[in-house]
Design an enzyme around this catalytic site. Structure first.
Site, short mmCIF file in Angstrom:
data_model
loop_
_atom_site.label_atom_id
_atom_site.label_comp_id
_atom_site.label_asym_id
_atom_site.label_seq_id
_atom_site.Cartn_x
_atom_site.Cartn_y
_atom_site.Cartn_z
CG HIS A 98 37.41 42.02 47.78
ND1 HIS A 98 38.13 41.88 46.71
CD2 HIS A 98 38.30 42.35 48.56
CE1 HIS A 98 39.54 42.01 46.82
NE2 HIS A 98 39.50 42.47 48.16
CB ALA A 145 42.29 38.46 39.38
CE1 TYR A 186 33.04 38.02 42.62
CE2 TYR A 186 33.01 36.69 40.47
CZ TYR A 186 33.75 36.91 41.63
OH TYR A 186 34.99 36.82 41.70
CD GLU A 226 41.74 44.53 49.67
OE1 GLU A 226 42.72 44.86 50.41
OE2 GLU A 226 41.74 43.34 49.34
CG ASN A 236 36.76 44.55 43.59
OD1 ASN A 236 37.53 43.96 43.81
ND2 ASN A 236 35.55 44.12 43.40
NE ARG A 280 34.66 37.37 37.14
CZ ARG A 280 35.51 38.07 38.01
NH1 ARG A 280 35.09 39.33 38.44
NH2 ARG A 280 36.32 37.38 38.50
NE ARG A 306 35.11 33.18 45.39
CZ ARG A 306 35.27 34.20 44.36
NH1 ARG A 306 35.47 35.45 44.33
NH2 ARG A 306 35.19 33.56 43.18
N PRO A 364 40.16 44.06 36.81
CG PRO A 364 41.84 42.39 37.13
CD PRO A 364 41.48 43.82 37.72
CG ASN A 365 38.13 39.12 34.52
OD1 ASN A 365 38.29 39.38 33.11
ND2 ASN A 365 39.26 38.68 35.06
C1 DQA Z 1 36.73 40.00 43.81
C2 DQA Z 1 37.42 38.74 44.46
C3 DQA Z 1 38.49 38.68 43.57
O1 DQA Z 1 39.01 37.16 44.05
C4 DQA Z 1 38.25 37.84 42.20
O2 DQA Z 1 39.26 37.64 41.54
C5 DQA Z 1 37.46 39.11 41.38
C6 DQA Z 1 36.48 39.71 42.21
C7 DQA Z 1 35.53 40.40 44.50
O3 DQA Z 1 35.11 41.58 44.37
O4 DQA Z 1 34.55 39.62 45.22
O5 DQA Z 1 37.68 39.27 40.37
O6 DQA Z 1 37.58 41.05 44.10
#
Ligand code: DQA
Length: 145
Positions: free
Chosen positions: A100, A77, A23, A98, A74, A18, A107, A10-11
């Site tokens: 990120h 959240a 990021y 996984e 990835n 964003r 964080r 998501p997102n």
């Molecule tokens: C994320 C880290 C997560 O905590 C966050 O909710 C994201 C992006 C990252 O790629 O750094 O949406 O997965």
């Protein structure tokens, strides 16, 4: 040719606009181009999906058995909240890496826990878009073994 399922959670469709301080300017399209370039060099095929819906991600993982050799995810959240995604990965028993963009351990405290990590082969966190490229390399190492 090996087939890898890539899942953006998501997102991540909002990357580029964003939280640029966290990021950077990179967009999901940029990341996908980077991954396709790497995949071509490694002679693997990618199927890339993005979803903002937990159930869709669970279904994509559940349907992956017999079709994909590995999963790069990835979970965004959902990393920190989704037992359903964790259980799906555990159920299909497909090697999963996984990734990120940000270093989740640098964080907020709620991001320090990944429910996915215990069912993944490993996690790459904090290298921006390169996390995905490193993730693909890790998968190829695994599949070559
Ligand atoms: C994320 C880290 C997560 O905590 C966050 O909710 C994201 C992006 C990252 O790629 O750094 O949406 O997965």
């Amino acid at each position: 040719m090996k087939n890898i399922l890539v899942i953006h959670g998501p997102n991540l469709n909002l990357l580029g606009t964003r939280e640029i301080d966290v990021y950077g300017n990179v967009t999901i399209a940029d990341i996908n181009i980077l991954m396709e370039k790497k995949a071509k060099a490694m002679n693997v095929s990618l199927n890339i999906v993005q979803s903002n819906h937990e159930g869709e991600i669970v279904e994509a993982i559940g349907n992956a058995r017999g079709k994909f050799d590995a999963i790069l995810i990835n979970p965004a959240a959902y990393t920190h909240t989704s037992i359903a995604i964790r259980d799906a990965i555990s159920a299909v028993n497909i090697p999963t890496v996984e990734v990120h963009l940000s270093n989740i351990y640098k964080r907020e405290e709620f991001r320090h826990i990944s429910l996915v990590a215990p069912v993944a082969v490993g996690q790459i966190s904090g290298f921006g878009e390169q996390s995905y490229v490193l993730g693909l390399e890790a998968i190829m190492e695994l599949l070559d073994k």
